[in-house]
Design a protein around this motif. Sequence first.
Motif, mmCIF file in Angstrom:
data_model
loop_
_atom_site.group_PDB
_atom_site.id
_atom_site.type_symbol
_atom_site.label_atom_id
_atom_site.label_comp_id
_atom_site.label_asym_id
_atom_site.label_seq_id
_atom_site.Cartn_x
_atom_site.Cartn_y
_atom_site.Cartn_z
ATOM 1 N N UNK A 121 64.295 -10.674 -76.581
ATOM 2 C CA UNK A 121 62.980 -10.405 -76.007
ATOM 3 C C UNK A 121 63.081 -9.232 -75.040
ATOM 4 N N UNK A 122 61.991 -8.908 -74.427
ATOM 5 C CA UNK A 122 61.856 -7.684 -73.643
ATOM 6 C C UNK A 122 62.958 -7.451 -72.607
ATOM 7 N N UNK A 123 63.293 -8.459 -71.824
ATOM 8 C CA UNK A 123 64.265 -8.265 -70.743
ATOM 9 C C UNK A 123 65.703 -8.141 -71.233
ATOM 10 N N UNK A 124 65.976 -8.580 -72.446
ATOM 11 C CA UNK A 124 67.346 -8.456 -72.985
ATOM 12 C C UNK A 124 67.387 -7.497 -74.170
ATOM 13 N N UNK A 125 66.342 -6.703 -74.315
ATOM 14 C CA UNK A 125 66.236 -5.832 -75.488
ATOM 15 C C UNK A 125 67.428 -4.915 -75.635
ATOM 16 N N UNK A 126 67.734 -4.619 -76.893
ATOM 17 C CA UNK A 126 68.795 -3.685 -77.244
ATOM 18 C C UNK A 126 68.186 -2.579 -78.091
ATOM 19 N N UNK A 127 68.869 -1.463 -78.188
ATOM 20 C CA UNK A 127 68.425 -0.396 -79.079
ATOM 21 C C UNK A 127 68.611 -0.865 -80.522
ATOM 22 N N UNK A 128 67.933 -0.238 -81.476
ATOM 23 C CA UNK A 128 68.149 -0.618 -82.874
ATOM 24 C C UNK A 128 69.624 -0.521 -83.283
ATOM 25 N N UNK A 129 70.322 0.501 -82.826
ATOM 26 C CA UNK A 129 71.742 0.658 -83.144
ATOM 27 C C UNK A 129 72.565 -0.499 -82.583
ATOM 28 N N UNK A 130 72.253 -0.923 -81.368
ATOM 29 C CA UNK A 130 72.976 -2.042 -80.754
ATOM 30 C C UNK A 130 72.676 -3.356 -81.480
ATOM 31 N N UNK A 131 71.418 -3.537 -81.896
ATOM 32 C CA UNK A 131 71.064 -4.758 -82.639
ATOM 33 C C UNK A 131 71.810 -4.784 -83.972
ATOM 34 N N UNK A 132 71.851 -3.646 -84.660
ATOM 35 C CA UNK A 132 72.557 -3.560 -85.937
ATOM 36 C C UNK A 132 74.032 -3.879 -85.733
ATOM 37 N N UNK A 133 74.647 -3.272 -84.718
ATOM 38 C CA UNK A 133 76.064 -3.542 -84.436
ATOM 39 C C UNK A 133 76.307 -5.011 -84.130
ATOM 40 N N UNK A 134 75.422 -5.608 -83.344
ATOM 41 C CA UNK A 134 75.584 -7.018 -82.983
ATOM 42 C C UNK A 134 75.548 -7.907 -84.222
ATOM 43 N N UNK A 135 74.568 -7.695 -85.094
ATOM 44 C CA UNK A 135 74.445 -8.534 -86.290
ATOM 45 C C UNK A 135 75.625 -8.308 -87.230
ATOM 46 N N UNK A 136 75.974 -7.048 -87.482
ATOM 47 C CA UNK A 136 77.100 -6.773 -88.386
ATOM 48 C C UNK A 136 78.405 -7.337 -87.837
ATOM 49 N N UNK A 137 78.633 -7.199 -86.543
ATOM 50 C CA UNK A 137 79.846 -7.762 -85.940
ATOM 51 C C UNK A 137 79.902 -9.267 -86.166
ATOM 52 N N UNK A 138 78.785 -9.942 -85.964
ATOM 53 C CA UNK A 138 78.758 -11.394 -86.156
ATOM 54 C C UNK A 138 78.999 -11.780 -87.617
ATOM 55 N N UNK A 139 78.441 -11.025 -88.543
ATOM 56 C CA UNK A 139 78.668 -11.335 -89.961
ATOM 57 C C UNK A 139 80.139 -11.117 -90.318
ATOM 58 N N UNK A 140 80.689 -9.966 -89.930
ATOM 59 C CA UNK A 140 82.083 -9.682 -90.263
ATOM 60 C C UNK A 140 83.023 -10.675 -89.576
ATOM 61 N N UNK A 141 82.708 -11.084 -88.349
ATOM 62 C CA UNK A 141 83.523 -12.090 -87.661
ATOM 63 C C UNK A 141 83.430 -13.445 -88.358
#
Length: 148
Positions: A121-141
Amino acid sequence: MKMLRTIALLVLSLSLGACAVNRESANFEPNRDLVKTDIFFVERFTPDKRDLNRIMADRITARGFEATAGEKGTTPDNATVLVTYVDKWMWDLTNYMIELTITFRDSESGVAYASGNSYHTSLTRLSPEEMIDEVLTNIFDADKEPAE
């Protein structure tokens, strides 16, 4: 007067707390594994006008895999992993990505075997690049976790 002030502070703290929500998750089918010979194709989500599929392909390539991006129906014959995604955006003074779900699919059958999600949500928002990295990292992990 003191009771009214206490109620106002309680309402304010609850409303501010609701703005600071984030969650992330990923799962990976235990009978599947990614290997360095896998070739990824990131299919653009039709409403996406920000070329997120190209950013995802770049991030996957940075992890040592071959990845390309393009439109639905243009999956290369040599692709082994079809990557699909859904992005959701919200307005809060500026437009930001509130949620991203990425799914890895068998390129021939289209069957999903891995997915990840990020919600900020707004107060913890990430850039699109950061969101992509977060999701991909979690999938690969999740792929590295032993099957139970």
